[in-house]
Write a protein that holds these residues in place. Structure first.
Motif, PDB file in Angstrom:
ATOM      1  N   ASP A  69      28.837   3.048 -22.080  1.00  0.00           N
ATOM      2  CA  ASP A  69      29.183   4.450 -21.860  1.00  0.00           C
ATOM      3  C   ASP A  69      27.927   5.306 -21.730  1.00  0.00           C
ATOM      4  OD1 ASP A  69      31.222   6.678 -21.873  1.00  0.00           O
ATOM      5  OD2 ASP A  69      30.029   7.251 -23.624  1.00  0.00           O
ATOM      6  N   ILE A  70      26.962   5.095 -22.606  1.00  0.00           N
ATOM      7  CA  ILE A  70      25.710   5.862 -22.542  1.00  0.00           C
ATOM      8  C   ILE A  70      24.975   5.571 -21.240  1.00  0.00           C
ATOM      9  CG2 ILE A  70      23.417   6.082 -23.576  1.00  0.00           C
ATOM     10  CD1 ILE A  70      24.698   5.721 -26.292  1.00  0.00           C
ATOM     11  N   LEU A  71      24.885   4.296 -20.890  1.00  0.00           N
ATOM     12  CA  LEU A  71      24.124   3.912 -19.710  1.00  0.00           C
ATOM     13  C   LEU A  71      24.782   4.426 -18.433  1.00  0.00           C
ATOM     14  CD1 LEU A  71      21.550   2.373 -19.078  1.00  0.00           C
ATOM     15  CD2 LEU A  71      22.921   0.297 -18.787  1.00  0.00           C
ATOM     16  N   ASN A  72      26.098   4.313 -18.332  1.00  0.00           N
ATOM     17  CA  ASN A  72      26.789   4.789 -17.131  1.00  0.00           C
ATOM     18  C   ASN A  72      26.698   6.302 -16.995  1.00  0.00           C
ATOM     19  OD1 ASN A  72      27.617   2.247 -16.251  1.00  0.00           O
ATOM     20  ND2 ASN A  72      29.460   2.280 -17.498  1.00  0.00           N
ATOM     21  N   TYR A 102      24.279   8.212 -18.143  1.00  0.00           N
ATOM     22  CA  TYR A 102      22.896   8.496 -17.766  1.00  0.00           C
ATOM     23  C   TYR A 102      22.657   8.221 -16.279  1.00  0.00           C
ATOM     24  CZ  TYR A 102      17.940   7.362 -17.136  1.00  0.00           C
ATOM     25  OH  TYR A 102      16.667   7.272 -16.657  1.00  0.00           O
ATOM     26  N   MET A 103      23.109   7.061 -15.813  1.00  0.00           N
ATOM     27  CA  MET A 103      22.879   6.689 -14.412  1.00  0.00           C
ATOM     28  C   MET A 103      23.635   7.598 -13.455  1.00  0.00           C
ATOM     29  SD  MET A 103      22.866   2.523 -14.550  1.00  0.00           S
ATOM     30  CE  MET A 103      21.498   1.636 -15.313  1.00  0.00           C
ATOM     31  N   HIS A 104      24.846   8.007 -13.833  1.00  0.00           N
ATOM     32  CA  HIS A 104      25.610   8.920 -12.975  1.00  0.00           C
ATOM     33  C   HIS A 104      24.870  10.248 -12.800  1.00  0.00           C
ATOM     34  CE1 HIS A 104      28.881  11.273 -11.299  1.00  0.00           C
ATOM     35  NE2 HIS A 104      28.722  12.136 -12.288  1.00  0.00           N
ATOM     36  N   CYS A 105      24.418  10.819 -13.893  1.00  0.00           N
ATOM     37  CA  CYS A 105      23.729  12.109 -13.817  1.00  0.00           C
ATOM     38  C   CYS A 105      22.419  11.993 -13.042  1.00  0.00           C
ATOM     39  CB  CYS A 105      23.465  12.643 -15.225  1.00  0.00           C
ATOM     40  SG  CYS A 105      24.967  13.034 -16.166  1.00  0.00           S
ATOM     41  N   MET A 106      21.674  10.923 -13.262  1.00  0.00           N
ATOM     42  CA  MET A 106      20.405  10.757 -12.556  1.00  0.00           C
ATOM     43  C   MET A 106      20.634  10.500 -11.054  1.00  0.00           C
ATOM     44  SD  MET A 106      18.254  11.262 -14.959  1.00  0.00           S
ATOM     45  CE  MET A 106      19.415  12.233 -15.928  1.00  0.00           C
ATOM     46  N   THR A 107      21.708   9.784 -10.721  1.00  0.00           N
ATOM     47  CA  THR A 107      22.019   9.528  -9.312  1.00  0.00           C
ATOM     48  C   THR A 107      22.365  10.819  -8.580  1.00  0.00           C
ATOM     49  OG1 THR A 107      22.814   7.308  -9.853  1.00  0.00           O
ATOM     50  CG2 THR A 107      23.507   8.238  -7.738  1.00  0.00           C
ATOM     51  N   VAL A 108      23.130  11.688  -9.229  1.00  0.00           N
ATOM     52  CA  VAL A 108      23.472  12.975  -8.620  1.00  0.00           C
ATOM     53  C   VAL A 108      22.205  13.772  -8.318  1.00  0.00           C
ATOM     54  CG1 VAL A 108      24.608  15.179  -9.028  1.00  0.00           C
ATOM     55  CG2 VAL A 108      25.769  13.060  -9.644  1.00  0.00           C
ATOM     56  N   ILE A 109      21.265  13.778  -9.257  1.00  0.00           N
ATOM     57  CA  ILE A 109      20.014  14.512  -9.055  1.00  0.00           C
ATOM     58  C   ILE A 109      19.191  13.878  -7.929  1.00  0.00           C
ATOM     59  CG2 ILE A 109      17.830  15.146 -10.139  1.00  0.00           C
ATOM     60  CD1 ILE A 109      19.347  15.359 -12.795  1.00  0.00           C
ATOM     61  N   ALA A 110      19.119  12.552  -7.903  1.00  0.00           N
ATOM     62  CA  ALA A 110      18.360  11.868  -6.846  1.00  0.00           C
ATOM     63  C   ALA A 110      18.940  12.170  -5.470  1.00  0.00           C
ATOM     64  CB  ALA A 110      18.355  10.361  -7.110  1.00  0.00           C
ATOM     65  N   ASN A 111      20.254  12.152  -5.353  1.00  0.00           N
ATOM     66  CA  ASN A 111      20.882  12.463  -4.061  1.00  0.00           C
ATOM     67  C   ASN A 111      20.649  13.918  -3.670  1.00  0.00           C
ATOM     68  OD1 ASN A 111      21.866   9.856  -3.821  1.00  0.00           O
ATOM     69  ND2 ASN A 111      23.827  10.342  -4.769  1.00  0.00           N
ATOM     70  N   LYS A 112      20.632  14.810  -4.649  1.00  0.00           N
ATOM     71  CA  LYS A 112      20.406  16.229  -4.360  1.00  0.00           C
ATOM     72  C   LYS A 112      19.024  16.458  -3.765  1.00  0.00           C
ATOM     73  CE  LYS A 112      19.318  19.136  -7.584  1.00  0.00           C
ATOM     74  NZ  LYS A 112      19.341  20.009  -8.781  1.00  0.00           N
ATOM     75  N   HIS A 113      18.047  15.718  -4.216  1.00  0.00           N
ATOM     76  CA  HIS A 113      16.672  15.893  -3.730  1.00  0.00           C
ATOM     77  C   HIS A 113      16.357  15.010  -2.526  1.00  0.00           C
ATOM     78  CE1 HIS A 113      15.035  18.575  -6.896  1.00  0.00           C
ATOM     79  NE2 HIS A 113      15.945  18.000  -7.668  1.00  0.00           N
ATOM     80  N   LEU A 155      22.079  15.709 -21.994  1.00  0.00           N
ATOM     81  CA  LEU A 155      22.678  14.440 -22.416  1.00  0.00           C
ATOM     82  C   LEU A 155      22.279  14.101 -23.852  1.00  0.00           C
ATOM     83  CD1 LEU A 155      22.103  12.274 -19.202  1.00  0.00           C
ATOM     84  CD2 LEU A 155      24.222  13.353 -19.955  1.00  0.00           C
ATOM     85  N   ARG A 156      21.032  14.401 -24.204  1.00  0.00           N
ATOM     86  CA  ARG A 156      20.572  14.097 -25.557  1.00  0.00           C
ATOM     87  C   ARG A 156      21.359  14.892 -26.590  1.00  0.00           C
ATOM     88  NH1 ARG A 156      15.604  14.341 -24.466  1.00  0.00           N
ATOM     89  NH2 ARG A 156      15.138  16.480 -25.025  1.00  0.00           N
ATOM     90  N   HIS A 157      21.682  16.130 -26.244  1.00  0.00           N
ATOM     91  CA  HIS A 157      22.476  16.952 -27.152  1.00  0.00           C
ATOM     92  C   HIS A 157      23.889  16.368 -27.311  1.00  0.00           C
ATOM     93  CE1 HIS A 157      24.078  20.444 -29.192  1.00  0.00           C
ATOM     94  NE2 HIS A 157      24.991  20.602 -28.242  1.00  0.00           N
TER      95      HIS A 157
END
Length: 471
Positions: free
Chosen positions: A246-249, A251-262, A307-309
């Motif tokens: 759950d943590i890993l998915n 994290y990866m979902h949020c980072m993927t959204v940011i990567a696609n945005k840029h 996410l850390r919060h």
């Protein structure tokens, strides 16, 4: 290719190879001229009509058996029907029966040939009508004989057969269209699923232009980013597989959204780490690619705070991201074989980005000197030192990218402070207008509790001091 062969539509082959006889009106033609010869006691005119019509009709029966329709064959059939109509001097019922066959043949012919067939039919009727009038001085009588109903019934039978054939053909096309739609829907669904395993910058040109795919790569200047979660390996030993996934998915979902945005190419996930790069297959220039990469890393670090919060509230504390970025020449493209390809990059600069990421501390973004030269005028960076990295003979200078919001004071969009027993995280970018009042009330309630706890501590200290003085 096996996948495409599986998804390729398979149509029925019943209509391929053997074709039915597509000119049943020829039978009506032969029947009509034979009956006319019998009706007029084999007169010279009726025999001439019998020979002129029956011989071409027989040739059509022989030639067009198991062959498709053609314009010239349709043209000959219409001429023969029109010749019979003119020869019987437009006898009402029989002419209408034969004209209906002509109309049916014109309707099922190609649209570009219909006008020509109409003209041919009209001209032929007129010519043979005047020929019949010249050869027969008296008006032909065909009303009081059995010839008329026979021709009418045979014409109706042919029209019903043609209607049945056209209807079956339509139903067959409709069935194949439904199969094609189903296959197409399956292909679209499968492609949509497969595209989730490939960066959009790779599959979109292939889908749009049907570009060839082969083992090929080239040398290009890229800005490469490696990132992972600090301490995730140790944390995974103490978590259940469900919580870990759950943590890993998340994290990866949020980072993927940011990567696609840029506009980054997300090369791969490696455990809790990810590899992204800018510069291929499309580039905005080496400097802009470096700026976009650093901007993406900063957004990822900010998102990690949120996410850390959330994870801290779930009992998973101390998860931070670390990032390594460098700019340089690598080989990028399709690597592998003709059966299995992977779009990725290889080269010394990729190794450097991975080593910088390993050397970075928690919540740090380290960039190499080549990247620093591109971004130093836009982002505040601090020299982190010279690192002796594995695989590199000389020490490598690295710079830490500082948070642009750190020195903005009251203008900052983030407030994040953690102490033992205290965690404050404010993200003003995500706050909504209707939530400010509730946030203010929660903060005031927290301040009141802090004052109460502080007063209790002060009273306890005063009481302890009083007891000490009394002794």
């Amino acid at each position: 290719m096996p996948l495409l062969d599986t998804l390729r539509p398979k149509f029925s082959s019943q209509t391929n190879g053997i074709y039915r006889f597509d000119y049943p009106e020829v039978f009506v033609l032969i029947l009509t001229v034979v009956l006319l010869a019998l009706h007029f006691d084999f007169s010279a005119t009726s025999m001439a009509l019998l020979i002129v019509v029956s011989l071409p009709s027989l040739l059509i029966l022989i030639y067009n058996y198991r062959r498709q329709t053609s314009f010239w064959t349709s043209n000959i059939v219409i001429i023969l029907l029109s010749a019979v109509i003119g020869s019987i001097q437009l006898c009402m019922v029989m002419s209408i029966s034969l004209a209906a066959l002509i109309a049916l043949r014109i309707i099922i012919s190609s649209p570009e040939n219909q006008i020509r067939l109409v003209i041919v039919s009209i001209v032929t009727v007129i010519v043979f009508y005047y020929v019949s009038v010249i050869l027969n001085s008296t008006q032909m009588d065909c009303h009081d004989s059995w010839l008329t109903p026979v021709v009418l019934l045979s014409s109706m039978a042919v029209m019903l057969c043609q209607f049945r054939y056209v209807y079956q053909k339509y139903m067959g096309h409709q069935q194949r269209a439904q199969q094609a739609v189903g296959r197409l829907s399956t292909m679209v669904s499968v492609i949509n699923k497969l595209t989730r395993f490939v960066p959009p910058q790779i599959w979109e040109p292939i889908v749009k232009t049907d570009a060839p795919v082969s083992v090929s790569n080239k040398r290009a200047k890229l800005t490469i980013m490696f990132s992972d979660i600090v301490g995730f390996t140790e944390l995974s030993d103490s978590l259940s597989s469900d919580n870990l996934a759950d943590i890993l998915n998340t994290y990866m979902h949020c980072m993927t959204v940011i990567a696609n945005k840029h506009g980054a190419v997300l090369d791969k996930f490696v455990g809790d780490g990810m590899v992204c790069f800018f510069g291929e297959p499309s580039s905005q220039g080496a400097r802009q690619d470096a700026l976009d990469c650093v901007a993406m890393a900063l957004d990822m670090r900010r998102e990690m705070r949120t996410l850390r919060h959330k994870w801290r509230l779930m009992g998973f504390a101390g998860l931070y991201i670390r990032v390594g970025i460098t700019t340089g020449y690598c080989h990028v493209g399709n690597f592998g074989s003709n059966n299995r390809l992977s779009y990725t990059l290889i080269g010394k600069e990729a190794n450097l980005a991975a080593r910088l990421e390993s050397s970075a501390g928690k919540d740090e973004i380290l960039v190499s000197e080549s990247t620093y030269d591109y971004v130093c005028h836009n982002y505040e960076c601090q020299h982190a030192g010279a690192f002796q990295l594995k695989g590199f003979d000389e020490k490598v200078n690295a710079w830490q990218v500082l948070d642009p919001d750190a020195n903005k004071g009251q203008l900052s969009k983030w407030v994040d402070h953690t102490l033992p027993g205290f965690n404050l995280h404010l993200n003003f970018k995500d706050m909504k207008d209707q939530d400010y009042q509730d946030i203010r009330e929660r903060l005031n309630l927290a301040l009141e509790r802090i004052e109460q706890e502080q007063e209790k501590v002060a009273n306890a200290i005063a009481a302890e001091s009083q007891r000490y003085n009394d002794q």
